[in-house]
Design an enzyme around this catalytic site. Structure first.
Site, mmCIF file in Angstrom:
data_model
loop_
_atom_site.group_PDB
_atom_site.id
_atom_site.type_symbol
_atom_site.label_atom_id
_atom_site.label_comp_id
_atom_site.label_asym_id
_atom_site.label_seq_id
_atom_site.Cartn_x
_atom_site.Cartn_y
_atom_site.Cartn_z
ATOM 1 N N ASP A 66 0.000 -3.883 8.250
ATOM 2 C CA ASP A 66 -1.219 -3.422 8.452
ATOM 3 C C ASP A 66 -1.928 -4.418 8.794
ATOM 4 O OD1 ASP A 66 -0.501 -0.331 7.033
ATOM 5 O OD2 ASP A 66 -0.342 -1.846 5.264
ATOM 6 N N ARG B 218 -5.153 -8.073 7.858
ATOM 7 C CA ARG B 218 -4.014 -8.677 7.380
ATOM 8 C C ARG B 218 -3.413 -10.036 8.401
ATOM 9 N NH1 ARG B 218 -3.232 -5.434 3.243
ATOM 10 N NH2 ARG B 218 -2.379 -3.978 3.335
ATOM 11 N N ARG C 58 -12.246 3.051 6.262
ATOM 12 C CA ARG C 58 -11.379 3.018 7.358
ATOM 13 C C ARG C 58 -10.779 4.176 8.426
ATOM 14 N NH1 ARG C 58 -6.613 2.334 2.973
ATOM 15 N NH2 ARG C 58 -5.276 2.029 5.019
ATOM 16 N N LYS D 172 -0.871 7.909 9.085
ATOM 17 C CA LYS D 172 -0.870 8.275 7.716
ATOM 18 C C LYS D 172 -2.556 8.798 7.506
ATOM 19 C CE LYS D 172 -2.793 2.715 7.606
ATOM 20 N NZ LYS D 172 -2.208 1.979 7.387
ATOM 21 N N HIS D 173 -2.182 9.033 6.207
ATOM 22 C CA HIS D 173 -0.923 9.042 5.445
ATOM 23 C C HIS D 173 -0.576 10.803 5.019
ATOM 24 C CE1 HIS D 173 -3.824 5.778 3.789
ATOM 25 N NE2 HIS D 173 -2.749 5.108 3.279
ATOM 26 N N HIS E 14 -2.986 3.273 -5.543
ATOM 27 C CA HIS E 14 -2.399 1.732 -6.549
ATOM 28 C C HIS E 14 -2.185 1.931 -7.322
ATOM 29 C CE1 HIS E 14 -3.676 0.418 -2.268
ATOM 30 N NE2 HIS E 14 -2.597 -0.302 -2.021
ATOM 31 N N ASP F 1 4.919 5.582 1.522
ATOM 32 C CA ASP F 1 3.526 4.968 1.449
ATOM 33 C C ASP F 1 4.706 3.599 0.261
ATOM 34 O OD1 ASP F 1 1.624 2.962 0.606
ATOM 35 O OD2 ASP F 1 0.583 4.580 0.561
#
Length: 338
Positions: free
Chosen positions: A66, A74, A142, A172-173, A185, A255
């Site tokens: 990602d 990352r 995002r 996504k998503h 999460h 996911d």
């Protein structure tokens, strides 16, 4: 591609241990995904991706990441620049559509310059979700914008830039995370908008880009369609909405199975994901016990899932002959003027 199983795994650190290599050899995942914990230097990442592919004996095993820009990046400075967010690019598009589209293409092309030489072949972008009032900030900046027209235009440019650089995108998503009022999460969001509202706005970018090779699901319940299960584990959502209404026939991955929006242990979650019709499940955190539970219920790729996985591996193209330094200067100039 021979005898791969329908899972993408992360690993625990910057170097693949012999124990992990043995596990991956036996589990035979279709691909791998990297996170910040796996990144120390370019040379180290290159060695890690080689080790991951060696563990399964497949040079074409996809390695994902990602690397969007903004807060989901990352690889960070000083290895690569701090890149702008989707919202930053969308703001430029709002002022000057041509400049915004060019910037979206350029950023993806620069990601490919950064990542492909390290053995990373798939970047999990673009985000096609559109924030809505009451939506959690987990999408927030995002997103490229709040209208399907903006998101589709920018999403297509981002996909094209990656493919020009020899990489593949993941939309996504699917079918849309922007209305979700919680971070998946940690908890399961429920969206009560009508199916008609969702089709007009939230599903529209995915429908416009349904020809892409890969998509990642949303761990979100859409109560007007299936009040009992999130899209990731809903056969109704996958068959009636994602496959039929949206028309996506590419490789559908979940996911992250370790996210707590899903119920049960990781093995139960993965089993529900496959039962609903996802082609591949994604497990990211590198925790061995969880990976073993997922591997125990993961089928070998077959049928339509195998067809789609093969189509992904056949879709990679050689990078174009763009000049990296010139494109970086152009991108910096566009963003500086925005």
């Amino acid at each position: 591609m021979n005898e791969s199983n329908a899972v993408i795994f992360g690993c625990s650190g910057p170097v693949l241990s012999s124990d992990e290599a043995t596990f991956f050899r036996d589990a035979r995942p279709w691909g791998f995904i990297l996170f910040g914990r796996n990144i120390e230097s370019f040379e180290q990442v290159r060695a890690l991706t080689n080790s991951l592919r060696d563990s399964v004996g497949r040079e074409d095993a996809p390695v994902l990441i990602d690397q969007e820009g903004g807060r989901v990046q990352r690889f960070k400075p000083p290895l690569v620049p701090q890149y702008p967010s989707g919202a930053d690019l969308g703001a430029l598009y709002g002022k000057n559509p041509d400049a915004g589209l060019r910037a979206a293409w350029l950023l993806s092309r620069l990601h490919a310059f950064d990542l492909l030489p390290l053995g990373i072949t798939v970047n999990c972008l673009p985000v096609l979700d559109m924030p809505s009032p009451g939506g959690h900030e987990v999408i927030g900046s995002r997103a490229y914008g709040t209208t399907p027209e903006t998101v589709v235009a920018m999403g297509k440019a981002a996909c094209d830039g990656l493919k020009a650089g020899g990489m593949l995108p993941v939309i996504k998503h699917i079918p849309g995370h922007g209305r979700a009022g919680a971070d998946t999460h940690f908890e399961l969001p429920r969206v009560d908008a009508s199916r008609a509202e969702l089709a007009e706005r939230d599903f529209a970018p995915f429908k416009a880009m349904a020809g892409e090779a890969m998509a990642m699901t949303a761990h979100v319940v859409f109560t007007d369609i299936d009040a009992a299960a999130p899209a990731t584990t809903s056969k109704t959502m996958i068959n009636d909405v994602i496959r039929s209404e949206i028309g996506f026939d590419g490789l559908l991955m979940s996911d992250d199975v370790s996210m707590n929006a899903l119920s049960g242990d990781c093995g139960q979650r993965a089993g529900a994901i496959f039962a609903a019709g996802c082609d591949v499940t994604l497990h990211c955190n590198g925790e061995r016990a969880e990976m073993e539970a997922v591997a125990a219920v993961t089928p070998e790729l077959s049928g339509d899932a195998l067809r789609r996985a093969r189509a992904v591996c056949a879709a990679f193209m050689k990078p174009d002959d763009s000049d990296e330094a010139a494109l970086r200067m152009e991108f910096e100039g566009l963003m500086a003027a925005s």
